[in-house]
Design an enzyme around this catalytic site. Structure first.
Site, PDB file in Angstrom:
ATOM      1  N   SER A   1     -20.727  -7.686  41.358  1.00 10.39           N
ATOM      2  CA  SER A   1     -20.175  -7.926  42.841  1.00 10.39           C
ATOM      3  C   SER A   1     -21.175  -8.148  43.778  1.00 10.39           C
ATOM      4  CB  SER A   1     -19.087  -6.869  43.230  1.00 10.39           C
ATOM      5  OG  SER A   1     -18.695  -6.778  44.617  1.00 10.39           O
TER       6      SER A   1
ATOM      7  N   TYR B   1     -17.318   2.117  44.747  1.00  7.75           N
ATOM      8  CA  TYR B   1     -17.518   1.043  43.942  1.00  7.75           C
ATOM      9  C   TYR B   1     -18.980   0.168  44.071  1.00  7.75           C
ATOM     10  CZ  TYR B   1     -15.996  -4.236  42.757  1.00  7.75           C
ATOM     11  OH  TYR B   1     -15.991  -5.072  42.325  1.00  7.75           O
TER      12      TYR B   1
END
Length: 215
Positions: A141, A154
């Site tokens: 990401s 995350y």
């Protein structure tokens, strides 16, 4: 190593029942790839495999369980005659700051987003090497390239995955296995339905690329 054409691709994909994983499965199957779709969303995964038809298949795979990985690799080899690609795509978010994230929630995100990828690489690498080489793709990401507020667990998992990708690329290169990570920004998929409005808009997006490739 030389590129693998879609018709030669024998792929195991995690998190394949919906979102990015399902889109990749549809695209590659349409171009002739053999795809083993795995997920813990059994109804959605089975429905996608039925929609695509043979040789697409669905198998339940909890990426945090090594025994699930062993069974999935064995099925891919048995059904497709080998395995030359892994798309480590399964992932979950947890919305909250460091202070708001419980140890249990933090561990769960790490177990799926990071340890799950490690277990996948470890399980699939021998099969990919036996096929003469191939590729491992990890969905990281932009959160694996910078800090984001409000999604601490995350971010930690995706930074770890970026590092794991680099290390695995060096370790597996002698076996003709290319390892790379993709770094998409925020995408409206079911995974982020609980994301607070404005969270992504409040974050600076890196200007130095969206793909971190080491091969």
């Amino acid at each position: 190593m030389t590129a693998i054409s879609p018709t030669e691709l024998k792929l195991l994909i995690t998190g394949g029942a919906r979102g990015i994983g399902a889109a990749v499965a549809r695209d590659l199957q349409a171009r002739g790839a053999k795809v083993l779709i795995t997920d813990v969303l059994d109804d959605e995964g089975a429905a996608l495999a039925a929609e695509l038809g043979p040789p697409a298949r669905y198998r339940r795979l909890d990426v945090s369980r090594a025994q699930d990985w062993a069974a999935a690799v064995a099925e891919a080899e048995a059904e497709f005659g080998g395995l030359n690609a892994l798309f480590n795509n399964a992932g979950i978010p947890h919305f909250g700051s460091v202070a708001d994230c419980s140890p249990e929630d933090f561990r769960r995100v790490i177990d799926i987003n990071l340890t799950g990828c490690f277990l996948g690489i470890r399980a699939c690498a021998p099969a990919i090497a036996a096929a003469g080489g191939g590729v491992v793709i990890n969905t990281s990401s932009t959160a694996g390239l910078q800090g984001y507020g409000g999604i601490a667990a995350y971010v930690a998992s995706k930074w770890g995955l970026t590092g794991l990708t680099r290390a695995a690329a060096l370790d597996l290169a002698p076996q003709r296995i290319r390892v790379l990570s993709l770094h998409p920004g925020p995408i409206r998929t079911p995974m982020v339905e609980g994301m607070p409005d404005g969270l992504a808009a409040a974050q600076p997006i890196p200007r130095f690329g969206t793909v971190d490739e080491v091969a």
